[in-house]
Motif scaffolding. Structure first.
Motif, PDB file in Angstrom:
ATOM      1  N   LYS A   2       0.831  -1.186   0.000  1.00  0.00           N
ATOM      2  CA  LYS A   2       0.000   0.000   0.000  1.00  0.00           C
ATOM      3  C   LYS A   2       0.866   1.235   0.000  1.00  0.00           C
ATOM      4  O   LYS A   2       1.948   1.244   0.566  1.00  0.00           O
ATOM      5  N   THR A   5      -0.753   7.354  -1.016  1.00  0.00           N
ATOM      6  CA  THR A   5      -1.723   7.986  -1.900  1.00  0.00           C
ATOM      7  C   THR A   5      -3.012   7.189  -1.997  1.00  0.00           C
ATOM      8  O   THR A   5      -3.975   7.650  -2.605  1.00  0.00           O
ATOM      9  N   SER A   7      -3.136   3.988  -3.321  1.00  0.00           N
ATOM     10  CA  SER A   7      -3.021   2.935  -4.334  1.00  0.00           C
ATOM     11  C   SER A   7      -2.607   1.634  -3.662  1.00  0.00           C
ATOM     12  O   SER A   7      -2.018   1.621  -2.581  1.00  0.00           O
ATOM     13  N   PHE A  85      -6.432   2.491  -7.379  1.00  0.00           N
ATOM     14  CA  PHE A  85      -5.950   3.850  -7.116  1.00  0.00           C
ATOM     15  C   PHE A  85      -7.138   4.805  -7.199  1.00  0.00           C
ATOM     16  O   PHE A  85      -8.098   4.564  -7.951  1.00  0.00           O
ATOM     17  N   GLU A  89      -6.231  10.316  -8.701  1.00  0.00           N
ATOM     18  CA  GLU A  89      -4.785  10.128  -8.892  1.00  0.00           C
ATOM     19  C   GLU A  89      -4.547   9.338 -10.177  1.00  0.00           C
ATOM     20  O   GLU A  89      -3.790   8.361 -10.199  1.00  0.00           O
ATOM     21  N   GLN A  92      -1.327   7.619 -11.696  1.00  0.00           N
ATOM     22  CA  GLN A  92      -0.758   6.353 -11.222  1.00  0.00           C
ATOM     23  C   GLN A  92      -1.204   5.174 -12.077  1.00  0.00           C
ATOM     24  O   GLN A  92      -0.595   4.108 -12.060  1.00  0.00           O
ATOM     25  N   LEU A  96       0.761   1.509 -12.663  1.00  0.00           N
ATOM     26  CA  LEU A  96       0.248   0.292 -12.032  1.00  0.00           C
ATOM     27  C   LEU A  96      -0.096  -0.764 -13.070  1.00  0.00           C
ATOM     28  O   LEU A  96       0.155  -1.958 -12.876  1.00  0.00           O
TER      29      LEU A  96
END
Length: 270
Positions: A2, A5, A7, A85, A89, A92, A96
């Protein structure tokens, strides 16, 4: 793992076949019923295996999340990797996605690698199960063993460094007399035996099965070393002893402790 943010990436293994696990992945109504909005559904290759990649949205804890859901076909089921996420955001997302598509799976480990000993099965008896420091051999490698008229072997290592055995022959005969699934056991004969660098006793005994009272013959080799003793034991219907006792003897002669075990024993003595 983790991140601050919000995510996360989660990996799990599902026993269900890949086709069943991914059957509803393209059904938007089915996904919606689970509180998930399907945005995209595509095929992929991950570590050489076929995979499905979903992009979805889902509300949780008052936040709208984007998720990548990756299902990968595995030999024993389906690997599921979920990267989440917050939609806010979004930057990201691509990182990811790239991370989960780059997943690599190690080869399934062989349970035999953890054994402290080796032995060679023969054509009529194959490996059926490995549990800890125990191997079960049966015709065709069938398991579980449900028929007391089917021959089988058990090879095991008993860690008993602190066990003082004053009379090894008597101990070997007592061990044969306590064979699981067999009752009314009488010892036929016991004689010294040496296999490789290990010495002990070979015992032949007779008894009957606990369920159907079928006449059974036991052939057991107990070998002793500084770390305890090793058991090689075969059980066969008495009517088949002329066939299977020689096979039990043949397998027993291949029994050998691995070098790693010998090194560990030597280190413990120092």
């Amino acid at each position: 793992m983790k991140e601050s943010t919000g995510s996360s990436i989660m990996v799990s293994e599902i026993l269900g076949p890949y086709a069943e696990v991914t059957a509803g992945f393209s059904d938007k109504r089915q996904m919606q019923a689970r509180g998930t909005t399907l945005l995209d559904n595509s095929s992929a290759k991950v570590d050489g295996q076929q995979a499905k990649l979903l992009e979805v949205e889902q509300h949780a804890y008052g936040t709208l999340f984007r998720k990548w859901i990756l299902a990968v076909e595995r030999p024993d089921g389906t690997a599921l990797i979920v990267a989440s996420f917050p939609k806010a955001e979004a930057k990201q997302g691509e990182a990811l996605k790239a991370a989960i598509l780059a997943a690599a799976f190690g080869k399934p480990s062989d349970p035999a690698d953890a054994l402290a000993f080796v032995a060679t099965p023969v054509a009529l008896l194959q490996v059926a199960k490995i549990m800890g420091q125990n191997i079960i051999l049966s015709p065709g490698g069938r398991f579980p063993l449900t028929d007391e008229n089917a021959p089988f072997m058990v090879l095991s290592l008993s860690a008993s460094e602190d066990l003082a055995i004053a009379d090894q022959q008597a101990f070997a005969e007592r061990r044969a007399s306590n064979t699981a699934t067999v009752k009314d056991i009488t010892v036929d004969q016991t004689s010294p035996i040496t296999i490789g660098h290990l010495s002990g006793y070979a015992t032949t005994a007779n008894g009957v099965g606990q369920d159907a009272a079928s006449p059974l013959t036991i052939y057991q080799v107990l070998l002793f070393d500084d770390s305890g003793y090793c058991v090689v034991q075969g059980v066969t219907p008495a009517a088949k002893r002329e066939t299977f006792v020689p096979i039990f003897q043949q397998v027993a002669k291949t029994f050998k402790m691995k070098t790693s075990h010998n090194k560990a024993t030597d280190s413990a003595k120092r």
